[in-house]
Design a protein around this motif. Structure first.
Motif, mmCIF file in Angstrom:
data_model
loop_
_atom_site.group_PDB
_atom_site.id
_atom_site.type_symbol
_atom_site.label_atom_id
_atom_site.label_comp_id
_atom_site.label_asym_id
_atom_site.label_seq_id
_atom_site.Cartn_x
_atom_site.Cartn_y
_atom_site.Cartn_z
ATOM 1 N N MET A 149 -44.733 -0.733 8.221
ATOM 2 C CA MET A 149 -45.364 0.499 8.212
ATOM 3 C C MET A 149 -46.544 0.376 9.246
ATOM 4 O O MET A 149 -46.906 1.291 9.823
ATOM 5 N N TRP A 150 -47.069 -0.892 8.992
ATOM 6 C CA TRP A 150 -48.190 -0.967 9.860
ATOM 7 C C TRP A 150 -48.173 -0.963 11.557
ATOM 8 O O TRP A 150 -48.944 -0.312 12.291
ATOM 9 N N GLU A 151 -46.878 -1.553 11.828
ATOM 10 C CA GLU A 151 -46.453 -1.387 13.193
ATOM 11 C C GLU A 151 -46.285 -0.117 13.656
ATOM 12 O O GLU A 151 -46.642 0.348 14.771
ATOM 13 N N ILE A 152 -45.604 0.729 12.723
ATOM 14 C CA ILE A 152 -45.285 1.885 13.241
ATOM 15 C C ILE A 152 -46.673 2.925 13.372
ATOM 16 O O ILE A 152 -46.730 3.653 14.250
ATOM 17 N N LEU A 153 -47.719 2.751 12.589
ATOM 18 C CA LEU A 153 -48.942 3.485 12.599
ATOM 19 C C LEU A 153 -49.892 2.830 13.853
ATOM 20 O O LEU A 153 -50.868 3.302 13.949
ATOM 21 N N ALA A 154 -49.340 1.925 14.758
ATOM 22 C CA ALA A 154 -50.023 1.306 15.727
ATOM 23 C C ALA A 154 -51.078 0.357 15.363
ATOM 24 O O ALA A 154 -51.888 0.253 15.882
ATOM 25 N N ARG A 155 -50.704 -0.225 14.408
ATOM 26 C CA ARG A 155 -51.495 -1.636 14.088
ATOM 27 C C ARG A 155 -52.915 -1.186 13.808
ATOM 28 O O ARG A 155 -53.906 -1.781 14.172
ATOM 29 N N PRO A 156 -53.188 -0.131 12.907
ATOM 30 C CA PRO A 156 -54.797 0.302 12.596
ATOM 31 C C PRO A 156 -55.281 -0.847 11.761
ATOM 32 O O PRO A 156 -54.861 -1.645 11.131
ATOM 33 N N VAL A 157 -56.681 -0.991 12.040
ATOM 34 C CA VAL A 157 -57.450 -2.054 11.534
ATOM 35 C C VAL A 157 -58.787 -1.338 10.960
ATOM 36 O O VAL A 157 -59.611 -0.457 11.666
ATOM 37 N N LEU A 205 -39.488 6.152 -3.752
ATOM 38 C CA LEU A 205 -39.585 7.046 -3.231
ATOM 39 C C LEU A 205 -40.705 6.639 -2.301
ATOM 40 O O LEU A 205 -41.707 6.201 -2.661
ATOM 41 N N ILE A 206 -40.562 7.167 -0.945
ATOM 42 C CA ILE A 206 -41.451 6.886 0.077
ATOM 43 C C ILE A 206 -41.817 8.386 0.582
ATOM 44 O O ILE A 206 -41.026 9.074 1.187
ATOM 45 N N GLN A 207 -43.332 8.742 0.766
ATOM 46 C CA GLN A 207 -43.720 9.835 1.106
ATOM 47 C C GLN A 207 -44.732 9.634 2.183
ATOM 48 O O GLN A 207 -45.385 8.297 2.076
ATOM 49 N N SER A 208 -45.150 10.455 3.224
ATOM 50 C CA SER A 208 -46.251 10.220 3.925
ATOM 51 C C SER A 208 -46.870 11.331 4.284
ATOM 52 O O SER A 208 -46.785 12.404 4.191
ATOM 53 N N LYS A 209 -48.034 11.082 5.118
ATOM 54 C CA LYS A 209 -48.962 12.027 5.439
ATOM 55 C C LYS A 209 -49.802 11.883 6.780
ATOM 56 O O LYS A 209 -49.973 10.478 6.998
ATOM 57 N N GLY A 210 -49.969 12.733 7.539
ATOM 58 C CA GLY A 210 -50.463 12.468 8.818
ATOM 59 C C GLY A 210 -49.958 11.709 9.905
ATOM 60 O O GLY A 210 -50.530 11.291 11.010
ATOM 61 N N LEU A 211 -48.725 11.523 9.774
ATOM 62 C CA LEU A 211 -47.694 10.750 10.675
ATOM 63 C C LEU A 211 -47.318 12.083 11.783
ATOM 64 O O LEU A 211 -47.118 12.951 11.661
ATOM 65 N N GLN A 212 -47.280 11.365 13.219
ATOM 66 C CA GLN A 212 -46.848 12.082 14.281
ATOM 67 C C GLN A 212 -45.326 12.277 14.104
ATOM 68 O O GLN A 212 -44.630 11.308 13.591
ATOM 69 N N PRO A 213 -44.701 13.210 14.742
ATOM 70 C CA PRO A 213 -43.086 13.163 14.853
ATOM 71 C C PRO A 213 -42.682 11.917 15.301
ATOM 72 O O PRO A 213 -41.441 11.482 14.838
ATOM 73 N N THR A 214 -43.331 11.297 16.050
ATOM 74 C CA THR A 214 -42.403 10.216 16.909
ATOM 75 C C THR A 214 -42.604 8.911 15.988
ATOM 76 O O THR A 214 -41.635 8.246 15.763
ATOM 77 N N GLU A 215 -43.453 8.878 14.942
ATOM 78 C CA GLU A 215 -43.889 7.989 14.082
ATOM 79 C C GLU A 215 -42.895 8.222 12.958
ATOM 80 O O GLU A 215 -42.184 7.215 12.212
ATOM 81 N N ILE A 216 -42.688 9.550 12.479
ATOM 82 C CA ILE A 216 -41.749 9.896 11.479
ATOM 83 C C ILE A 216 -40.320 9.331 11.731
ATOM 84 O O ILE A 216 -39.418 9.127 10.948
ATOM 85 N N ALA A 217 -40.187 9.559 12.786
ATOM 86 C CA ALA A 217 -38.591 9.541 13.592
ATOM 87 C C ALA A 217 -38.245 7.801 13.657
ATOM 88 O O ALA A 217 -37.032 7.452 13.617
ATOM 89 N N GLN A 218 -39.029 6.923 13.492
ATOM 90 C CA GLN A 218 -38.789 5.698 13.420
ATOM 91 C C GLN A 218 -38.412 5.219 12.014
ATOM 92 O O GLN A 218 -39.243 5.293 10.815
#
Length: 389
Positions: free
Chosen positions: A76-84, A367-380
């Motif tokens: 998940m961290w990788e998909i979100l571009a490694r936020p800190v 169950l996994i839900q998301s918020k604020g993801l870009q379409p390219t991130e959801i596609a992974q």
């Protein structure tokens, strides 16, 4: 059968102060489990594990459950571009075992991810919080309530394992085709301190809930005396989580069903269960304050509420398949290669199989839900939702 007399007195007093001298079952369950002094989870009554305990959870079977979850969080961290920072908010952390396993593994196998972690525990039980602080003293962890977390502030993942099943539920019963709510009032003596009565619905939200999950109790098949539960508290909880999440995921693991199975006419007495010394029964009015009370989770409601709270469903899968997708199969295969005494190898093999047993833990829902993801991130695709071939 032993109840906490101080808790029984507190509940009885609360009932006596209400206009109709009755409280909803949800109020009774909330007091039985979470009364600030005498509730099951607030006092030292709760016992989790194996010997002399009331129940056990997946982390009690070893570190594998937490380690595989850590792999999913890392992705998940990788998909979100490694936020800190990347915040992991564990809600209802029990004895702190799962947190310990996640943090230990992340530090050893994903040091960059570990360095970015902001590990947060939301825990109502003072006893559990003390145990968590003792167990996790070698890690940087912070404790707070959901109310303490600012709105729209978390980038990361809110997650829970067997939390929603312990939220207080309303109970209802069908009487001549109409839904009546179950209330609790005081009994005649100490041998029967609490008894049930039925009455009109305490809130229109109960019918709105059934509309939300598309269950029509007036349809054919639901007989007189049909009984079940409605978990309104789960919606309140999820709305707060969604409000606090800025960008990332919500991961919920628990036992339950979609609504059409939960409210199947043949499941005519609901799913409420009490756990006391590794035995279960369905009488919440004994062992008051010394036993756990749970009800299965309606995952359809969590999904529909999620839509309302701007949480997008990423996927729903059984725990057994989720863990296999994350690498549990390889761990089982590798057991025979380990140089350990046969008894230990068999014990480890049994523990791993329990995690995926389709009649037990393996049948839990994820169950996994998301918020604020870009379409390219959801596609992974998330690894845990990728069913092994």
């Amino acid at each position: 059968m032993s109840s906490n007399s101080a808790l029984c007195n507190a509940i009885a007093y609360h009932i006596s102060t209400t206009p109709q001298r009755r409280i909803t079952f949800a109020e009774f369950m909330d007091l039985a489990l979470y009364h600030p002094e005498h509730g099951y989870y607030s006092s030292h009554a709760v016992k989790i594990g194996f010997q002399g305990a009331d129940f056990f959870t997946s982390p009690h079977l070893g570190a594998d459950f937490g380690e595989l979850l850590a792999e999913q969080f890392w992705q998940m961290w990788e998909i979100l571009a490694r936020p800190v920072p990347f915040s992991l908010v564990e809600m209802g952390a029990g004895q702190g075992l799962l947190a310990m396993h996640i943090l230990n593994y992340s530090g050893l196998h994903h040091p960059d991810f570990f360095a970015a972690l902001d590990y947060v525990i939301v825990e109502k039980s003072p006893g559990f919080q003390r145990e968590q602080q003792q167990r996790l003293q070698d890690f940087t962890v912070r404790w707070c309530s959901l109310a303490d977390i600012p709105s729209d502030s978390i980038t990361g993942c809110f997650f829970s394992n067997e939390l929603v099943d312990a939220l207080p539920v309303h109970q209802f019963i069908l009487v001549d085709g109409e839904m009546h709510e179950v209330y609790v009032t005081t009994g005649k003596d100490d041998s029967e301190p609490f008894v049930e009565v039925t009455g009109e619905l305490s809130t229109p939200e109960l019918q709105k809930y059934l509309d939300l999950v598309e269950i029509d109790l007036t349809s054919r098949g639901y007989e007189h005396g049909y009984r079940s539960e409605i978990n309104l508290a789960a919606g309140d909880w999820l709305s707060i989580v969604a409000d606090r999440l800025h960008r990332g995921y919500v991961l919920t693991i628990d036992y339950g069903y979609p609504a059409h199975r939960y409210y199947n006419p043949r499941r005519s007495q609901g799913s409420l269960q009490c756990y006391y010394n590794h035995r279960h029964h369905n009488n919440p009015y004994i062992n008051v304050g010394t036993q756990d009370i749970t009800a299965h989770v309606d995952f359809t409601a969590l999904e529909r509420w999620g839509d309302r709270f701007k949480l997008e469903k990423i996927g729903f899968i059984q725990q057994g398949l989720f863990l296999m997708a994350l690498g549990l199969g390889e761990r089982i295969s590798a057991i025979s290669q380990q140089e350990l005494p046969l008894s230990q190898l068999l014990q480890r093999r049994e523990a791993l199989h329990q995690l995926i047993d389709p009649t037990e833990l393996g049948n839990f829902g994820v169950l996994i839900q998301s918020k604020g993801l870009q379409p390219t991130e959801i596609a992974q695709p998330l690894k845990g939702l990728t069913i092994p071939s």
